[in-house]
Design a protein around this motif. Structure first.
Motif, PDB file in Angstrom:
ATOM      1  N   UNK A 105       0.837  -1.209   0.000  1.00 50.83           N
ATOM      2  CA  UNK A 105       0.000   0.000   0.000  1.00 50.83           C
ATOM      3  C   UNK A 105       0.865   1.251   0.000  1.00 50.83           C
ATOM      4  N   UNK A 106       1.914   1.258   0.821  1.00 47.05           N
ATOM      5  CA  UNK A 106       2.817   2.413   0.851  1.00 47.05           C
ATOM      6  C   UNK A 106       3.453   2.596  -0.521  1.00 47.05           C
ATOM      7  N   UNK A 107       3.918   1.493  -1.127  1.00 47.42           N
ATOM      8  CA  UNK A 107       4.610   1.581  -2.415  1.00 47.42           C
ATOM      9  C   UNK A 107       3.712   2.140  -3.513  1.00 47.42           C
ATOM     10  N   UNK A 108       2.449   1.716  -3.537  1.00 45.06           N
ATOM     11  CA  UNK A 108       1.555   2.122  -4.623  1.00 45.06           C
ATOM     12  C   UNK A 108       0.825   3.439  -4.349  1.00 45.06           C
ATOM     13  N   UNK A 109       0.745   3.869  -3.086  1.00 42.29           N
ATOM     14  CA  UNK A 109      -0.067   5.040  -2.760  1.00 42.29           C
ATOM     15  C   UNK A 109       0.704   6.155  -2.059  1.00 42.29           C
ATOM     16  N   UNK A 110       2.012   6.018  -1.897  1.00 43.67           N
ATOM     17  CA  UNK A 110       2.762   6.987  -1.090  1.00 43.67           C
ATOM     18  C   UNK A 110       2.625   8.418  -1.597  1.00 43.67           C
ATOM     19  N   UNK A 111       2.714   9.402  -0.678  1.00 44.86           N
ATOM     20  CA  UNK A 111       2.793   9.243   0.778  1.00 44.86           C
ATOM     21  C   UNK A 111       1.419   8.919   1.359  1.00 44.86           C
ATOM     22  N   UNK A 142       4.431  -1.127  10.932  1.00 44.54           N
ATOM     23  CA  UNK A 142       5.207  -0.088  10.249  1.00 44.54           C
ATOM     24  C   UNK A 142       6.615   0.001  10.819  1.00 44.54           C
ATOM     25  N   UNK A 143       6.764  -0.272  12.127  1.00 42.41           N
ATOM     26  CA  UNK A 143       8.101  -0.266  12.732  1.00 42.41           C
ATOM     27  C   UNK A 143       9.002  -1.304  12.072  1.00 42.41           C
ATOM     28  N   UNK A 165       9.443   7.814   7.410  1.00 46.77           N
ATOM     29  CA  UNK A 165       8.485   8.880   7.695  1.00 46.77           C
ATOM     30  C   UNK A 165       8.726   9.996   6.691  1.00 46.77           C
ATOM     31  N   UNK A 166       7.676  10.409   5.993  1.00 46.22           N
ATOM     32  CA  UNK A 166       7.816  11.415   4.929  1.00 46.22           C
ATOM     33  C   UNK A 166       7.227  12.764   5.319  1.00 46.22           C
ATOM     34  N   UNK A 202       2.828  10.651   7.695  1.00 45.32           N
ATOM     35  CA  UNK A 202       2.690   9.960   6.421  1.00 45.32           C
ATOM     36  C   UNK A 202       3.983   9.211   6.112  1.00 45.32           C
ATOM     37  N   UNK A 203       3.841   8.127   5.357  1.00 44.18           N
ATOM     38  CA  UNK A 203       4.955   7.217   5.095  1.00 44.18           C
ATOM     39  C   UNK A 203       5.198   7.067   3.601  1.00 44.18           C
TER      40      UNK A 203
END
Length: 201
Positions: free
Chosen positions: A93-99, A118-119, A129-130, A141-142
């Protein structure tokens, strides 16, 4: 074949000695501001097809073993730390929707995401952390990291597989099966009562 010039040799030595991938700007600063991009291109061409290759991943350059020779270097005993299903889903999800915020990850997954999930991804160096979203509460946001791109052999996020590639690889089969069960048919657009509805219309 002509001998490489001093700048090419200096860039090669810098990359070889570095403990981590370097951007062109970092290499340039290390070499007193030299213009290094043409030297990097020359080195990449020189090592193409050899046992080790010079590659750029996420804007950072490093040497790596040629992909077709990786099997020769595997150790007999590997200590593999597998990601949990929750961590794998969160990473995707992070990869496809970041941040993306934790609340947004949970909304997409449909379940709560433990802080430890997430840790784990941050400890692996794949998520960072972005900043904070400029909305009430200012949630964290990540985003993914250059290490994530390097680990999965991606030059940029544009190289992430699309839905057609994921389906062709069979990675969406469980999702498609679950959706078919949920909707009562393989095509997902006709429910179990659709015939009755057609007859009564």
């Amino acid at each position: 074949m002509s001998a490489p010039d001093d700048l090419v040799r200096a860039v090669e030595a810098t990359l070889f000695a570095s403990e981590k991938p370097l951007t062109a700007e970092e290499i340039s600063r290390h070499l007193g501001g030299a213009m290094v991009r043409s030297a990097l291109a020359e080195l990449a061409a020189h090592y193409e097809g050899r046992g080790i290759e010079l590659v750029e991943r996420g804007g950072r350059w490093h040497f790596q073993t040629a992909g077709d020779l990786a099997h020769l270097l595997r150790r007999e005993k590997e200590d593999v730390r597998r990601l949990s299903r929750a961590a794998t889903e969160a990473l995707a999800i992070v990869a496809y929707h970041e941040p993306v915020s934790r609340a947004e990850i949970e909304a997409i997954r449909g379940v709560q995401t433990a802080k430890g999930t997430l840790d784990v991804l941050m400890e692996a160096g794949w998520v960072r952390v972005a900043g904070r979203r400029e909305v009430p509460g200012r949630p964290t946001i990540y985003a993914t990291t250059p290490e994530f791109l390097a680990h999965f052999g991606l030059s940029s996020r544009r190289d992430l597989p699309g839905i057609d590639e994921l389906r062709a690889a069979g990675l969406l089969d469980p999702v498609d099966d679950a959706y078919a069960l949920l909707t009562g048919g393989e095509d997902g657009d006709r429910g179990p009562n659709s015939e009755k509805e057609d007859e009564s219309s």
